[in-house]
Design an enzyme around this catalytic site. Structure first.
Site, PDB file in Angstrom:
ATOM      1  N   GLU A   1     -76.322  -3.693   5.622  1.00 48.58           N
ATOM      2  CA  GLU A   1     -75.017  -4.014   5.045  1.00 48.58           C
ATOM      3  C   GLU A   1     -75.035  -5.224   4.111  1.00 48.58           C
ATOM      4  O   GLU A   1     -74.172  -6.092   4.196  1.00 48.58           O
ATOM      5  CB  GLU A   1     -73.992  -4.255   6.161  1.00 48.58           C
TER       6      GLU A   1
HETATM    7  C1  NGO Z   1     -73.335  -1.976  12.357  1.00 48.71           C
HETATM    8  C2  NGO Z   1     -73.421  -3.351  11.724  1.00 48.71           C
HETATM    9  C3  NGO Z   1     -73.207  -4.466  12.739  1.00 48.71           C
HETATM   10  C4  NGO Z   1     -72.002  -4.168  13.623  1.00 48.71           C
HETATM   11  C5  NGO Z   1     -72.201  -2.821  14.298  1.00 48.71           C
HETATM   12  C6  NGO Z   1     -71.030  -2.469  15.184  1.00 48.71           C
HETATM   13  C7  NGO Z   1     -75.487  -2.485  11.952  1.00 48.71           C
HETATM   14  C8  NGO Z   1     -76.945  -2.301  11.902  1.00 48.71           C
HETATM   15  N1  NGO Z   1     -74.795  -3.356  11.259  1.00 48.71           N
HETATM   16  O1  NGO Z   1     -74.699  -1.785  12.782  1.00 48.71           O
HETATM   17  O2  NGO Z   1     -73.033  -5.677  12.063  1.00 48.71           O
HETATM   18  O3  NGO Z   1     -71.887  -5.161  14.615  1.00 48.71           O
HETATM   19  O4  NGO Z   1     -72.380  -1.804  13.353  1.00 48.71           O
HETATM   20  O5  NGO Z   1     -71.163  -1.247  15.802  1.00 48.71           O
END
Ligand code: NGO
Length: 534
Positions: A338
């Protein structure tokens, strides 16, 4: 994101649920004979063993039982660990000794066991666990635990009898990576809380503890060369609580404790995104030289290290050097998910600079699967966290990387994210990847999950526990149980043993054990609790 009153209400509901269980438990016990009629069958273990051949008389642990170990220090330590589990409930002395014959014997010997496999032989005279490596003995001890009545986990004396069915279990894992991740950033968890989770993971032969040590909401590990990361960056958490961080001594204690349960710690510093806590601690790390405020919300994707500034790489190298020095394990996770505030070109440039730093300090790179959008270094592992709805393009990129030699750890969010709600009614958790009931979590095959991935590229599975909504051990347990044992089974047991109907019976039998251990759990209606699944 959270309303205190709503939360209190949820806690009350959870408590009521547990009370109901206790009441039901009492009536069930009241109806059943005090002693277990027959010992637990050898294959009623989670994860399912590779082979179980029943036969012969059971072994009964008695007042006279010794735990016999060979001369190695590690075998003795595992013997002591087993004795500490068995003594309170049996009330027996169970001396750990190198002398005598019969009893419970732990034995290291050459054999076709691999690094983690073992054989357990049980008969009238004793139970012998044989393995080539201490990790195998330890896993064999977990099998022995599950073959004993659940009451063996109680911390006060119970009547027994303590029978282990006769026969032989021969067992070895399908995958070498059977992980659990704990997000200690969104909410901080103390060393003792982490240890408690480690003990629960060990029961199911999980062998990697991935710690998500940094994120927008908190930096949780002391770094001597950048002290404000922990003191300022670690000073809060989601919802505005006091947060916290691990001193180097704390972190070493977690590593030591995990190793004593044969779990390897995989530390993660998430970058270049998910870095607000670091950016808030040092103005210099920001492209505009201005430190943002600390963040206690739950949005993602808004922060980025400054890819064009040299100080960024000094910072990254200092952090990696110090963390690598504290970590005996082989891996260092650099996040990479992200990075919505980093341009693609910058992301690639950043990963090109950072991966060699990890190698320089002797570690292997692990990254979330977005790393496959850059150039994963040789030997790197990518952790896939997509879901059914992930675009074909993104999946193809991961498959291509796997074909080119990048190993995969599978953590599909709509299967094994332990922070997903079970149903829309369950109080804790998120639901962006959907609701994940027990069956959905268990019922898939890591070996066939991403078509086109060469078999050998799948290194295993991992169950992430993100903590936006989770604050204490009870919360962690409620989300982990009963899903975690299913993920452990996907990582350990062969695909041929995969069968929901049979699995749910074995899972049901674990409920009593969690009760005895004081572990919170979600009483999923998909599982025939109470009947013991028999
Ligand atoms: C995503 C995000 C995290 C969140 C999570 C919540 C990843 C790899 N990045 O997973 O920052 O906490 O979802 O489910």
């Amino acid at each position: 994101m959270r309303d205190g009153r709503v939360r209190q209400h949820h806690r009350t509901l959870r408590l009521l649920g547990s009370l109901l269980l206790v009441t039901m438990g009492v009536s069930v016990t009241g109806a059943a004979p005090a002693a277990q009629a027959s010992p637990t069958p050898l294959d009623r273990v989670i994860p399912a063993p590779a082979s179980a051949a029943p036969g012969g008389s059971p072994y009964q642990i008695t007042r006279g039982t010794h735990i016999r170990v060979d001369d190695s220090r590690e075998t003795r330590r595992i013997g002591e660990y087993l004795a500490r589990i068995l003594r309170p409930s049996t009330g027996y002395r169970l001396p750990v000794t190198a002398q005598g014959s019969g009893g419970i014997r732990l034995r290291l010997a050459a054999g076709p066991f691999g690094a983690e496999g073992y054989r357990l032989d049980s008969g009238r005279k004793g139970v012998t666990i044989t393995a080539a490596e201490p990790a195998g003995l330890f896993h064999g001890v977990q099998t022995l635990r599950q073959l004993l009545p659940a009451a063996v986990e109680e911390d006060s004396v119970r009547p027994g009898p303590w029978l282990v069915a006769g026969g032989t279990v021969t067992d070895t894992p399908r995958y070498g990576w059977r992980g659990a991740m704990l997000d200690v950033s969104r909410h901080f968890f103390t060393v003792d809380q982490v240890k408690r989770y480690v003990d629960q993971l060990a029961l199911y032969k999980i062998n990697k503890l991935h710690l998500h040590l940094s994120d927008d909401q908190g930096w949780r590990i002391a770094v001597d060369s950048w002290p404000r990361l922990a003191t300022h960056g670690g000073s809060t958490e989601v919802g505005g609580g006091p947060g916290g961080f691990y001193t180097k001594a704390d972190y070493k204690e977690i590593v030591r404790y995990a190793a004593s349960r044969y779990l390897e710690v995989v530390p993660e510093i998430d970058m270049p995104g998910h870095t607000n806590a670091a950016l808030a601690s040092y103005a210099d790390l920001n492209c505009d030289g201005v430190a943002p405020p600390l963040y206690t919300g739950t949005e993602v994707g808004f922060s980025s290290l400054c890819v064009g500034k040299e100080v960024t790489y000094d910072f990254v190298e200092d952090v990696i050097r110090e963390l690598a020095a504290l970590t005996p394990g082989r891996y260092l996770h650099i996040g990479g998910d992200e990075a919505h505030s980093t341009s693609h070109a910058d992301y690639v440039r950043f990963m090109d600079r950072v991966q060699p730093i990890v190698a320089k300090y002797g570690k292997t790179v692990v990254g979330w699967h977005q790393l496959t959008g850059a150039t994963p270094s040789r030997g790197a592992l990518a952790q896939y966290w997509g879901l059914d709805g992930t675009s074909a393009e993104e999946k193809a990129q991961v498959v291509k990387a796997a074909q080119n030699g990048t190993g995969l750890i599978l953590s599909p969010a709509d299967r094994v994210y332990l922070d997903m709600k079970y149903t829309k009614e369950t109080p804790l958790g998120l639901s962006w990847a959907g609701y994940v009931e027990v069956r959905r979590s268990y019922d898939w095959d890591p070996g066939a999950y991403l078509p086109g991935v060469p078999g050998g590229a799948v290194k295993g599975v991992e169950a992430p526990m993100w903590s936006e909504t989770l604050e204490d051990s009870g919360d962690i347990e409620f989300m982990a149980f009963p899903r975690l044992p299913g993920v452990a089974e996907l990582g350990w047991s062969s695909a041929v043993s995969h069968d929901w109907e049979r699995y749910k019976g074995r899972l049901a039998a674990q409920g009593e054990r969690w009760g005895a251990l004081g572990v919170e759990w979600y009483r999923s209606p998909q599982v025939p609790w109470g009947s013991g699944g028999r």
